[in-house]
Design an enzyme around this catalytic site. Structure first.
Site, short mmCIF file in Angstrom:
data_model
loop_
_atom_site.label_atom_id
_atom_site.label_comp_id
_atom_site.label_asym_id
_atom_site.label_seq_id
_atom_site.Cartn_x
_atom_site.Cartn_y
_atom_site.Cartn_z
N GLY A 124 -0.41 17.13 -13.34
CA GLY A 124 0.77 17.83 -12.89
C GLY A 124 0.69 18.46 -11.37
CG LEU A 125 -0.63 17.55 -6.88
CD1 LEU A 125 -1.03 19.10 -6.74
CD2 LEU A 125 -1.77 16.97 -6.07
CB SER A 132 2.49 13.21 1.37
OG SER A 132 2.55 12.03 1.19
CD GLN A 336 5.95 -17.89 0.45
OE1 GLN A 336 6.16 -16.87 0.20
NE2 GLN A 336 6.58 -18.80 1.07
N GLY A 339 6.05 -20.47 -5.51
CA GLY A 339 7.58 -20.71 -5.15
C GLY A 339 8.62 -20.06 -6.24
CD GLU A 363 -4.84 8.68 -8.24
OE1 GLU A 363 -5.85 8.83 -7.89
OE2 GLU A 363 -4.43 8.40 -9.37
CB THR A 365 1.46 7.45 1.30
OG1 THR A 365 0.91 8.26 2.64
CG2 THR A 365 2.37 8.00 0.39
#
Length: 383
Positions: A124-125, A132, A336, A339, A363, A365
């Site tokens: 829980g941060l 950030s 890609q 397709g 955790e 950026t």
């Protein structure tokens, strides 16, 4: 440098590979569409020792080194990043932090349950207004006799609705910035703690992601982990190791992209021959392969540094930065190759694209990782 896995490490890797094939792969599409992994997977992870890696056996852990932990995390990431997240958070961020910072009472209470999969932890941060900028979180814990009373909210909490214990970070004094933050082990059933599932995520749909709201949550002072005011240091030490776990999971995503692209390119025919014979398709596949190998080596280096007791924080940021961006590239390249079929969720690469994207965000950026690396190289604080 010997990069060959030991017999024990290879056995753990193969055990994880078999587990993914048996317990995860058949259900990936179903869980993704339902936005919920089957919770019974937690006890299965615990039974094999995957939730106790690197934790001392005296507390119910399965021991092992950090490379073995990375190997398991990679295999889980290759199978389903939503399952990988359960282990990365409950073990990587919560149990390991309790093992490093917790009191004997806290270790005895929580570690045997967490390592067995009988309890789940969440970290829980992050808050609605501080991602950030974790040093300026606003959740408050006020001392009241032998208790603390906690008020605030947390956002984007992995395992949040499943958790039995919250490793919670709250401000315990008016000192500005990170010096006023402390860490608590809050039982998730504490009166006043409510949880709301976050739905509609782009990726990691099967993962139990939640918003936590704390309204006059009263906990005993014994739930304080480490000294008062040291919470930010505890959080940052947890995240440094956590970034290795995220990097390993990203290697798994990239490996899954490579496996899928190679297999499909060999099966799909256009203009009378398999698309694997076309040089531009080979280029896409070779780019994925290079990213897989480079990300894996950077991640293994972090594990080696930790196991040798060396400083690893900058290496962890390097691995997390490269591996998360590499996973995005690998998944995009695989899409890609597929397709139009890659855009349908019956095929694996669309989910890989969605799951990979968040890895560059949580955790820390990619931009935060660059600041950490730059600060380490120049000696000039980025904050």
């Amino acid at each position: 440098m010997n990069l060959e896995l030991s017999e024990e490490q290879d056995a753990v890797r193969r055990l994880a590979e078999d587990f993914v094939a048996r317990e995860i792969a058949p259900h990936v599409v179903e869980w993704d569409r339902a936005e919920s992994v089957d919770k019974s997977i937690v006890k299965k992870l615990g039974a094999l020792g995957f939730l106790g890696l690197t934790i001392p056996e005296e507390y119910g852990g399965s021991g092992g080194d950090h490379l073995a932990y990375c190997l398991v995390t990679e295999e889980l990431g290759r199978g389903d990043s939503s399952v990988r997240g359960i282990v990365s958070v409950s073990l990587g961020l919560v149990a390991k932090t309790i093992a490093s910072w917790g009191s004997d009472e806290q270790k005895q209470r929580w570690l045997p349950q967490l390592t067995a999969g009988e309890a789940i932890g969440c970290f829980g941060l992050t808050e609605p207004g501080t991602g950030s900028d974790a040093g300026n979180l606003t959740t408050r814990a006020v001392r009241d006799g032998d208790d603390y009373v906690i008020n605030g909210s947390k956002m984007f909490i992995t395992n949040g609705t499943w958790a039995d214990v919250v490793l919670l970070f709250a401000r315990t004094n008016d000192t500005p910035g990170h010096r006023g933050i402390s860490a608590f082990l809050v039982p998730a059933d504490a009166p006043g703690l409510s949880r709301r599932t976050v739905h509609g995520k782009l990726g990691l749909r099967g993962q139990a992601t939640a918003e936590l709201v704390l309204e006059d949550v009263r906990v005993p002072a014994s739930t304080l982990m480490g000294p008062e005011g040291k919470g930010f240091s505890i959080a940052m030490s947890a995240l440094a190791k956590g970034r290795m776990s995220v990097a390993a999971g990203c290697v798994g995503i990239a490996q899954a992209a490579l496996d899928a692209a190679v297999r499909y390119a060999g099966e799909r025919e256009q203009f009378g021959k398999s698309i694997a014979s076309y040089q531009l398709v080979q280029e896409l596949i070779s780019d994925i392969s290079v990213d897989v190998d480079a990300a894996r080596m950077l991640t293994w280096r972090v594990a080696d540094l930790i196991d040798r007791g060396q400083d690893f924080a900058t290496a962890a940021s390097t691995a997390k930065l490269f591996a998360s961006e590499a996973a995005v590239r690998a998944a995009n390249n695989a899409l890609q190759v597929f397709g139009g079929y890659g855009y349908i969720d019956e095929y694996p690469v669309g989910k890989l694209v969605r799951d990979a994207r968040v890895m560059t965000l949580y955790e820390g950026t990619s931009q935060i990782q660059k600041l950490i690396i730059g600060r380490a190289l120049t000696g000039v604080s980025a904050f």
